[in-house]
Design a protein around this motif. Structure first.
Motif, PDB file in Angstrom:
ATOM      1  N   SER A   7      68.306  -4.948 -57.096  1.00  0.00           N
ATOM      2  CA  SER A   7      68.152  -5.807 -58.294  1.00  0.00           C
ATOM      3  C   SER A   7      68.967  -5.544 -59.433  1.00  0.00           C
ATOM      4  O   SER A   7      69.475  -4.232 -59.645  1.00  0.00           O
ATOM      5  N   ALA A  21      60.818  -5.435 -74.301  1.00  0.00           N
ATOM      6  CA  ALA A  21      59.531  -5.677 -74.552  1.00  0.00           C
ATOM      7  C   ALA A  21      59.026  -4.578 -75.546  1.00  0.00           C
ATOM      8  O   ALA A  21      58.024  -5.018 -76.518  1.00  0.00           O
ATOM      9  N   SER A  90      56.082  -2.042 -59.588  1.00  0.00           N
ATOM     10  CA  SER A  90      56.261  -2.156 -60.964  1.00  0.00           C
ATOM     11  C   SER A  90      57.665  -1.402 -61.162  1.00  0.00           C
ATOM     12  O   SER A  90      58.027  -0.827 -60.404  1.00  0.00           O
ATOM     13  N   ARG A  91      58.346  -1.910 -62.356  1.00  0.00           N
ATOM     14  CA  ARG A  91      59.624  -1.139 -62.611  1.00  0.00           C
ATOM     15  C   ARG A  91      59.755  -0.946 -64.055  1.00  0.00           C
ATOM     16  O   ARG A  91      59.066  -1.411 -64.879  1.00  0.00           O
ATOM     17  N   LYS A  92      60.377   0.209 -64.504  1.00  0.00           N
ATOM     18  CA  LYS A  92      60.502   0.606 -65.960  1.00  0.00           C
ATOM     19  C   LYS A  92      61.604   1.211 -66.185  1.00  0.00           C
ATOM     20  O   LYS A  92      62.176   2.280 -65.462  1.00  0.00           O
ATOM     21  N   VAL A 106      62.276  -1.580 -70.779  1.00  0.00           N
ATOM     22  CA  VAL A 106      62.316  -2.905 -69.964  1.00  0.00           C
ATOM     23  C   VAL A 106      61.315  -2.470 -68.766  1.00  0.00           C
ATOM     24  O   VAL A 106      61.585  -1.793 -68.053  1.00  0.00           O
ATOM     25  N   GLN A 107      60.161  -3.275 -68.671  1.00  0.00           N
ATOM     26  CA  GLN A 107      59.320  -3.014 -67.724  1.00  0.00           C
ATOM     27  C   GLN A 107      58.620  -4.219 -67.067  1.00  0.00           C
ATOM     28  O   GLN A 107      58.723  -5.466 -67.813  1.00  0.00           O
ATOM     29  N   GLY A 108      58.168  -4.272 -65.811  1.00  0.00           N
ATOM     30  CA  GLY A 108      57.247  -5.439 -65.512  1.00  0.00           C
ATOM     31  C   GLY A 108      56.866  -5.094 -64.026  1.00  0.00           C
ATOM     32  O   GLY A 108      57.210  -4.258 -63.390  1.00  0.00           O
ATOM     33  N   PRO A 109      56.320  -6.046 -63.386  1.00  0.00           N
ATOM     34  CA  PRO A 109      55.850  -6.076 -62.038  1.00  0.00           C
ATOM     35  C   PRO A 109      57.057  -6.309 -61.267  1.00  0.00           C
ATOM     36  O   PRO A 109      58.038  -7.040 -61.340  1.00  0.00           O
ATOM     37  N   THR A 112      62.836  -8.316 -60.146  1.00  0.00           N
ATOM     38  CA  THR A 112      63.135  -9.613 -61.102  1.00  0.00           C
ATOM     39  C   THR A 112      63.549 -10.392 -59.905  1.00  0.00           C
ATOM     40  O   THR A 112      64.536 -10.087 -59.321  1.00  0.00           O
ATOM     41  N   SER A 115      59.314 -12.064 -55.119  1.00  0.00           N
ATOM     42  CA  SER A 115      57.731 -11.905 -55.214  1.00  0.00           C
ATOM     43  C   SER A 115      57.453 -11.501 -53.621  1.00  0.00           C
ATOM     44  O   SER A 115      58.231 -12.127 -52.812  1.00  0.00           O
TER      45      SER A 115
END
Length: 117
Positions: A7, A21, A90-92, A106-109, A112, A115
């Motif tokens: 990523s 975020a 998830s990632r952070k 910066v975080q999210g499922p 990026t 899927s």
């Protein structure tokens, strides 16, 4: 066979368009610029047979030193070295600029741009 995923994310220190975020309080050593560990542009860590490699590179084409704007690319590679399947859910990332009293979060499922199929 080991599986890996890569990523890549870019962060611009002065760009409002890529605002994080959220933020967290920064670490005092980074705020003061008193970094007492060797600085590297890469790191590797293996935990429970999952290897995480991180590299950074300066992006001069997206930076403007006269405006004190500096952009970096972050490349994260995760490799499953076990015989069991794993899933990144998830990632952070916590990113702190030297002299800043805050960290950008910066975080999210998942990953990026990817899927689960």
């Amino acid at each position: 066979a080991a599986k890996s995923t890569t990523s890549t994310a870019s962060k611009s220190a002065a760009s409002a368009a890529t605002a994080p975020a959220s933020t967290l309080p920064g670490d005092p050593d980074i705020l003061a610029g008193e970094i007492n560990v060797p600085l590297n542009d890469s790191s590797d860590l293996v935990t429970r047979d999952v290897k995480v490699q991180a590299t950074t590179s300066y992006r001069p084409e997206r930076s403007d030193a006269l405006m004190d704007k500096h952009s970096f690319a972050y490349n994260i590679r995760i490799t499953n070295q076990s015989k069991q399947p794993i899933q990144l859910v998830s990632r952070k990332f916590e990113i702190q600029t030297i002299g800043s009293d805050k960290k950008d979060v910066v975080q999210g499922p998942g990953v990026t741009g990817h899927s689960q199929s």
